[in-house]
Design an enzyme around this catalytic site. Sequence first.
Site, PDB file in Angstrom:
ATOM      1  N   LYS A 189     -38.037  27.029 -28.241  1.00  0.00           N
ATOM      2  CA  LYS A 189     -39.197  27.594 -27.548  1.00  0.00           C
ATOM      3  C   LYS A 189     -38.857  27.796 -26.076  1.00  0.00           C
ATOM      4  O   LYS A 189     -38.791  26.845 -25.311  1.00  0.00           O
ATOM      5  CB  LYS A 189     -40.442  26.706 -27.660  1.00  0.00           C
ATOM      6  N   GLU A 265     -34.437  15.900 -20.455  1.00  0.00           N
ATOM      7  CA  GLU A 265     -33.833  16.178 -19.137  1.00  0.00           C
ATOM      8  C   GLU A 265     -35.001  16.598 -18.266  1.00  0.00           C
ATOM      9  O   GLU A 265     -35.574  17.662 -18.479  1.00  0.00           O
ATOM     10  CB  GLU A 265     -32.835  17.337 -19.227  1.00  0.00           C
ATOM     11  N   CYS A 300     -33.281  21.451 -11.026  1.00  0.00           N
ATOM     12  CA  CYS A 300     -33.695  20.051 -11.200  1.00  0.00           C
ATOM     13  C   CYS A 300     -32.880  19.116 -10.304  1.00  0.00           C
ATOM     14  O   CYS A 300     -33.378  18.100  -9.845  1.00  0.00           O
ATOM     15  CB  CYS A 300     -33.555  19.648 -12.655  1.00  0.00           C
ATOM     16  N   GLU A 399     -41.657  16.508  -6.694  1.00  0.00           N
ATOM     17  CA  GLU A 399     -40.756  17.628  -6.949  1.00  0.00           C
ATOM     18  C   GLU A 399     -41.470  18.941  -6.636  1.00  0.00           C
ATOM     19  O   GLU A 399     -42.438  19.302  -7.292  1.00  0.00           O
ATOM     20  CB  GLU A 399     -40.306  17.604  -8.415  1.00  0.00           C
TER      21      GLU A 399
END
Length: 495
Positions: A189, A265, A300, A399
């Site tokens: 997906k 992750e 990331c 973040e």
Amino acid sequence: MAAAEDYRTQISQVSYRNQAFIAGKFAPAASGKTFDCISPVDGKVLTKVAECDQEDVERAVKAARAVFEKGTWSQMAPLQRKRVMLKWVALIEKHAQELAILETLDVGKPIAQSLPVDVGSSIKCLQWYAETADKIYDELAPARPDSISMITREPIGVVGAVVPWNFPMLMASWKLGPALATGNSVILKPAEQSPLTALRMAELAAEAGLPEGVLNVLPGFGETAGQALGRHMDVDMIAFTGSTEVGKFFLRYAGESNMKHVALETGGKSPNIVFGDVADINHAAASAAAGVFYNSGQVCTAATRIIVQEKIKDQFVELVAKHADKWRPKDPLDPKTAMGSMVDEGQMDRVLSYIDIGRKEGAKVAFGGERARRNTGGFYVEPTIFDDVKNSMRIAQEEIFGPVVATITFKDDEEAVKIANDTIYGLQASLWTRDITRAHKVARSLRAGTVNINATDGGDITAPFGGYKQSGIGRDKSLHALEKYQQIKHTYIQL
Ligand code: NAP
Ligand code: MG
């Protein structure tokens, strides 16, 4: 490399795969619903894409399970599996330019990066894992002499791969390479912002001879299609890359359904520690800028916290600002562009709101801080440097996923490590020093899956990648990634 005009000509020839790919064929979503796939380059709709939901997940899982049980792929001779994957790699190489254009249009990253990095590293990754298919041996346990104790690896079964939009093709490849090389069936997906390359890759895989049902792609939304995969009773594993928040959802889905394996992750807030004895301060500053502005900071591992020794702080910030100038956003289709757009309007607004938060928290904008290229209709943000940041501020803890870096100072090694580790994340860390003892001591104290010494990005397909703490569970890349796509069986034979 071709000029911007050449790319514009090529774009007019690009066609979009926009349906679900299930059991080797493109098909509309069962509901018939579609959603707009928007290009952040100029804000225009590229195509309407099938919006998959539970019913499509049902169909895809059935197809994936059927072929897995039949053994067409899962029991294929490893050498043969390798050949099919290498053929797929060759087709991706043949269509590299087209895939790079799709990636650039879909997420706004510069064409100068999508071709070598997104497409190039995906090719390298899939090729590397294809080559492992017939090179991994099983084991015999040193058990009793009147027995044979075999330790064998088997594919885990049906894998749901749910990936983000920042490196659509590459994040998919990190899952598909090891999952397919070990014989699993996969339902991928892609993120709603970036379905185009995944669909084209699946079509090329079929052309290469990957049996029907082994790779299915379901474009759609996380809360619907993603959740249906996460909660499915016949999905054996989820391989996820994305935010920490959604990663936790997948742990919950697994706990509330069939206890499927979950590999995650997730996010990061990587420290970049610069000691006063850094060998080449200008090089370190250039690397600090690249480490946070690459891909508009939508990385990331982005080195979003510059943790710099007090005595060189002013000089360092000035140098990073000098290099930031080269990262001002420009036309993603121009081969000279270093930084393109944000992935969509929502992400741009999120980044701008964090810049606002930083100002209100009392940090000082030393460079950038504004929206850019508004007249294009696209979604661009200037590279932004905050000075005078405290590690407790939201811009140092959360973040942002944009081209925004926070500068924090320290006095000694102990304080540097303390600030670096003071985060819920632990994906990557960097440090700059010419003292080898300090380098090793500090590297050992950093709680992160990757530590770079005198660099900000030392990643390679041959080395494992993943997070400590809330940056994830498990590792992608390298031989270590294979483990999570396999069950280990012990077969005992009495002699
Ligand atoms: P995200 O919002 O977590 O989405 C990731 C994927 O999960 C998308 O396919 C998304 O689908 C799906 N999803 C969203 N909500 C869901 C739900 N409730 N249930 C099931 N699935 C759901 O992350 P993103 O915004 O795409 O990407 C940015 C994040 O990825 C950052 O946090 C970044 O650090 C992380 N990231 C981590 C790594 C790593 O290797 N550690 C690498 C790259 C990125 P939709 O978007 O279609 O809704
Ligand atoms: Mg898009």
